[in-house]
Design an enzyme around this catalytic site. Structure first.
Site, PDB file in Angstrom:
ATOM      1  N   ARG A  28      -2.657  16.424   4.920  1.00 43.31           N
ATOM      2  CA  ARG A  28      -1.972  15.245   5.452  1.00 43.31           C
ATOM      3  C   ARG A  28      -0.505  15.377   5.083  1.00 43.31           C
ATOM      4  O   ARG A  28      -0.158  15.382   3.898  1.00 43.31           O
ATOM      5  CB  ARG A  28      -2.591  14.002   4.826  1.00 43.31           C
ATOM      6  CG  ARG A  28      -1.980  12.681   5.219  1.00 43.31           C
ATOM      7  CD  ARG A  28      -2.807  11.548   4.589  1.00 43.31           C
ATOM      8  NE  ARG A  28      -2.426  10.251   5.114  1.00 43.31           N
ATOM      9  CZ  ARG A  28      -1.531   9.464   4.542  1.00 43.31           C
ATOM     10  NH1 ARG A  28      -0.906   9.832   3.440  1.00 43.31           N
ATOM     11  NH2 ARG A  28      -1.252   8.293   5.081  1.00 43.31           N
ATOM     12  N   SER A  97     -10.014   7.496  11.947  1.00 48.29           N
ATOM     13  CA  SER A  97      -9.811   6.400  10.989  1.00 48.29           C
ATOM     14  C   SER A  97     -10.145   5.085  11.667  1.00 48.29           C
ATOM     15  O   SER A  97      -9.655   4.812  12.767  1.00 48.29           O
ATOM     16  CB  SER A  97      -8.339   6.334  10.556  1.00 48.29           C
ATOM     17  OG  SER A  97      -8.007   7.451   9.805  1.00 48.29           O
ATOM     18  N   LYS A 126      -0.696   4.648   1.084  1.00 47.03           N
ATOM     19  CA  LYS A 126      -0.381   4.372   2.475  1.00 47.03           C
ATOM     20  C   LYS A 126      -0.097   2.894   2.606  1.00 47.03           C
ATOM     21  O   LYS A 126      -0.782   2.078   1.991  1.00 47.03           O
ATOM     22  CB  LYS A 126      -1.592   4.755   3.327  1.00 47.03           C
ATOM     23  CG  LYS A 126      -1.462   4.502   4.793  1.00 47.03           C
ATOM     24  CD  LYS A 126      -2.695   4.985   5.520  1.00 47.03           C
ATOM     25  CE  LYS A 126      -2.578   4.671   7.001  1.00 47.03           C
ATOM     26  NZ  LYS A 126      -3.605   5.332   7.782  1.00 47.03           N
TER      27      LYS A 126
HETATM   28  N1  TZP Z   1      -6.041   5.753   4.855  1.00 52.05           N
HETATM   29  C1  TZP Z   1      -6.480   4.600   4.344  1.00 52.05           C
HETATM   30  S1  TZP Z   1      -6.109   4.474   2.695  1.00 52.05           S
HETATM   31  C2  TZP Z   1      -5.353   5.994   2.683  1.00 52.05           C
HETATM   32  C3  TZP Z   1      -5.406   6.541   3.954  1.00 52.05           C
HETATM   33  C4  TZP Z   1      -4.848   7.834   4.336  1.00 52.05           C
HETATM   34  C5  TZP Z   1      -4.740   6.590   1.495  1.00 52.05           C
HETATM   35  C6  TZP Z   1      -5.712   6.690   0.364  1.00 52.05           C
HETATM   36  O1  TZP Z   1      -5.171   7.359  -0.689  1.00 52.05           O
HETATM   37  P1  TZP Z   1      -5.599   7.138  -2.217  1.00 52.05           P
HETATM   38  O2  TZP Z   1      -4.427   7.757  -2.913  1.00 52.05           O
HETATM   39  O3  TZP Z   1      -6.872   7.937  -2.435  1.00 52.05           O
HETATM   40  O4  TZP Z   1      -5.731   5.671  -2.471  1.00 52.05           O
END
Ligand code: TZP
Ligand code: MG
Length: 202
Positions: A28, A97, A126
């Site tokens: 990502r 997603s 995010k």
């Molecule tokens: N989509 C929903 S939450 C997220 C994404 C890409 C990020 C989650 O990252 P983390 O650091 O595991 O909380």
């Protein structure tokens, strides 16, 4: 693997994760040029292939196809699944997603191979709206047949809540990449996941 949270190069981080037993990787990168995403994806795709794992590129179906990744992961604002399928072909994975039962059903009807659901717990990785919580995960799990991967704020301490609510697996970024010993956290997560049988209703 999130490019913005990496403190070491992506290849080194991937090698640590492979050694820890991680088998499914997503690259990502929200801030790099498409050339950089292509170059790193190419390197990681080859490494994952040699390790026998599965490699998914986030957002970019063309790059996923170009590096012969195993699949692409698309969000609600990315390419429609039908177009992603045109690029990827029938034999590759498309993950979507989702943030609601409705989106999950839509993704299933459109031919997705798996669903991401989140953010399950609060996260700063995010910018998202409020987190979904495990009750909504449970509802979504029972509404679709596809494998559901929970994402967002997942750590070794709350992983059981996600699995008990019906997740088939979890996607984790910061709990691993921000840890002083990423390999140890990855091993801990895998050990805990392996204590759950399949909860999928497939
Ligand atoms: N989509 C929903 S939450 C997220 C994404 C890409 C990020 C989650 O990252 P983390 O650091 O595991 O909380
Ligand atoms: Mg996306």
């Amino acid at each position: 693997m999130d490019a913005d949270l990496l403190t070491i190069d992506a290849g080194t981080a991937l090698a640590v994760a492979v050694a820890a037993g991680v088998r499914l990787f997503q690259y990502r990168n929200k801030s790099g040029s498409r050339k950089e995403v292509y170059n790193v994806s190419h390197e990681l795709a080859d490494m994952v292939k040699r390790s026998g794992g599965v490699f998914i590129v986030n957002d970019h179906a063309d790059i996923a196809k170009a590096v012969d990744a195993d699949g692409v992961h698309l969000g609600q604002d990315d390419l429609p699944i039908a177009y992603g399928r045109k690029i990827m072909g029938q034999n590759k994975l498309i993950g979507i997603s989702t943030h609601s039962v409705e989106q999950a059903r839509e993704a299933e009807t459109a031919g997705a191979d798996y669903i991401g659901f989140g953010p399950l717990f609060p996260t700063t990785t995010k910018e998202t709206g409020p987190h979904q919580g495990v009750e909504r995960l449970r509802l979504l799990r029972n509404a679709v047949m596809l494998p559901v991967l929970a994402i967002g704020g997942i750590t070794p301490n709350n992983l059981a809540e996600a699995m008990q609510a019906g997740a088939d697996g979890v996607a984790v970024i910061s709990a691993v990449l921000s840890a002083p010993d990423p390999g140890a956290v990855a091993r801990d997560l895998i050990k805990r996941i392996n204590t759950f049988g399949s909860t999928s209703n497939r």
